[in-house]
Scaffold this active site. Structure first.
Site, short mmCIF file in Angstrom:
data_model
loop_
_atom_site.label_atom_id
_atom_site.label_comp_id
_atom_site.label_asym_id
_atom_site.label_seq_id
_atom_site.Cartn_x
_atom_site.Cartn_y
_atom_site.Cartn_z
N LYS A 169 14.08 -104.04 56.05
CA LYS A 169 13.73 -103.88 54.80
C LYS A 169 13.40 -102.39 54.43
CE LYS A 169 14.17 -108.42 53.65
NZ LYS A 169 15.17 -108.79 52.48
N ASP A 194 18.24 -103.25 53.77
CA ASP A 194 18.19 -104.24 52.52
C ASP A 194 16.88 -103.93 51.73
OD1 ASP A 194 18.36 -106.25 50.60
OD2 ASP A 194 17.63 -108.02 51.97
N ASN A 196 16.47 -104.99 48.37
CA ASN A 196 16.17 -105.89 47.26
C ASN A 196 16.03 -105.40 45.76
OD1 ASN A 196 14.71 -107.34 50.11
ND2 ASN A 196 15.67 -108.75 48.57
N GLY A 296 19.22 -115.58 54.63
CA GLY A 296 18.04 -116.62 54.61
C GLY A 296 16.98 -116.39 53.76
O1 SMG Z 1 15.16 -116.07 56.47
O2 SMG Z 1 15.41 -114.53 58.03
C1 SMG Z 1 15.10 -115.00 56.93
C2 SMG Z 1 14.77 -113.76 55.71
C3 SMG Z 1 15.79 -112.98 55.49
O3 SMG Z 1 15.62 -110.59 54.78
C4 SMG Z 1 15.61 -112.08 54.35
N1 SMG Z 1 15.72 -112.53 53.05
O4 SMG Z 1 17.04 -110.52 50.51
O5 SMG Z 1 17.92 -111.31 52.28
C5 SMG Z 1 17.01 -110.91 51.43
C6 SMG Z 1 15.60 -111.71 51.89
C7 SMG Z 1 14.92 -112.33 51.19
C8 SMG Z 1 13.74 -112.94 51.29
S1 SMG Z 1 12.78 -113.64 50.17
C9 SMG Z 1 11.51 -114.53 50.78
MG MG Z 2 18.52 -109.41 50.72
#
Ligand code: SMG
Ligand code: MG
Length: 374
Positions: A169, A194, A196, A296
């Site tokens: 992240k 990532d 976001n 996820g």
């Molecule tokens: O379930 O391993 C997992 C999390 C993976 O990074 C992850 N999810 O933007 O892809 C994404 C994020 C969103 C998480 S918000 C709770």
């Molecule tokens: Mg993502």
């Protein structure tokens, strides 16, 4: 004759559960310390099904949030589905189509109906979706850590367990230097980042610098609604852009691909309004030669099981964020999902999603319930 039965739903139960996470999960939009989620339980005459809603406690990842999803499910969605027989799971989406948005809530209900229906038929979700493999390759998503050393330590732990891809992240101020340091320490590891949606076109030079680091992809650099800016950025980069938040339907996927806004898609059934729509996103991407993977949302075993079934589809050619239970929880709600040493995980083969919450564990985690009857 259809091999699938007609299910008469007696009731739908909503259940909010809370589970501690093994470590806080930090993204560019905030930090989560515990997992709170809504489980939807469809109660048929002699079978039950389960679905999980991925809306977080606060509307940061998207507009949806847990309490809003609860209200939408309780007031409109569950009563709308209870008013008749379910002849096929596509009925769920049709009955709640008049409700705008609320995709994560719709997806949870559809998942629970699909599960009860497939359990009654004795068919696994993976088989129903035409999955082509019984094991899938797993990556892991690593939250933003206070220091590079801590991030590297966490990553090394995951690599030792066998994970095949590490996603980091990033956020403004914690990006290039961290990613460069990790890349130097791990020159051969498949890495991605990532954001976001935390950046704007003003950050183009940052992405050009990241482009030098042999990343598998850069996920959602810009805002959800910025397809055109993503297209402009993708034209400047060798590294594929992967869209997550921006893809809310198969139609969005087709538009993004046509615009050149991405070269990879992260599929999450909650974000696109259901498992059936997730399959359509997959189909659109497959027809266009765009690789996809399954994302996820820190799901418990209930949501994870459905994600694993989706990951068995033929167009899912990249490791997903479908990690083992012990990456998230000291104790999962279901029997734990375990990573094989080769970085793969088994796709559940039993009827429906193939797992269910352990009764004692479920009771211990439950915060509130609501039983909705016809
Ligand atoms: O379930 O391993 C997992 C999390 C993976 O990074 C992850 N999810 O933007 O892809 C994404 C994020 C969103 C998480 S918000 C709770
Ligand atoms: Mg993502």
């Amino acid at each position: 004759m259809t091999p699938y039965p007609v299910v008469e739903l007696k009731a739908i139960e909503l259940r909010e559960v809370a589970l501690p996470l093994v470590r806080p999960f930090r993204t560019s939009f905030g930090e989560e310390r515990e997992k709170r989620t809504i489980l939807v339980r469809t109660i048929g005459d002699d079978v039950e099904g389960w679905g999980e809603c991925v809306a977080s406690a606060e509307p940061r990842y998207s507009e949806e949030w847990l309490d809003g999803a609860w209200m939408a499910l309780e007031r409109w969605m569950a009563p709308g589905v209870l008013g008749g027989e379910v002849k096929r799971p596509g009925h769920v989406v049709e009955r709640v189509r008049w409700i705008r948005g609320h995709r994560m809530a719709k997806a949870a209900l559809e998942a629970a109906v699909l599960d009860v229906w497939l359990r009654k038929a004795g068919v696994s979700l993976s088989y129903y979706l035409s999955g082509v493999r019984d094991r899938i390759t797993c990556g892991v998503s690593v939250g933003i850590a206070p220091t590079v050393e801590e991030m590297l330590e966490e990553i090394r732990g995951y690599l030792a367990k066998g994970y095949r891809r590490i996603k980091m992240k990033i956020e403004p101020g914690r990006d290039l230097a961290v990613v460069r340091a990790v890349r130097e320490a791990l020159p051969d590891t498949p890495l991605s980042v990532d954001a976001n949606g935390a950046y704007t076109p003003a950050h183009t030079p940052l992405f050009e610098a990241l482009d030098e680091l042999e990343l598998m992809m850069i996920e959602q650099p810009y805002d959800t609604e910025d397809l055109m800016d993503h297209a402009a950025l993708q034209a400047r980069l060798r590294t594929p852009i992967c869209l997550d938040e921006s893809i809310r339907s198969a139609r969005d996927a087709a538009a993004a691909i046509r615009l050149g806004a991405c070269r990879v898609i992260n599929i999450k059934p909650g974000r696109v309004g259901g498992i059936l729509e997730a399959k359509r996103v997959h189909d659109v991407a497959l027809r266009s030669g765009v690789p996809v993977w399954i994302g996820g949302m820190l799901e418990t075993g209930v949501g994870r099981a459905a994600n694993l079934a989706l990951a068995a589809l033929p167009g899912v050619t990249l490791p997903g964020d479908t990690s083992a239970s012990d990456r998230y929880f000291p104790q999962d709600l279901t029997e734990p999902f375990v990573l094989n040493p080769d970085g793969t995980m088994a796709v559940p083969g039993g009827p429906g999603i193939g797992v269910e919450p352990l009764p004692d564990r479920l009771e211990a985690c439950t915060v509130r319930t609501s039983l909705i009857k016809p």
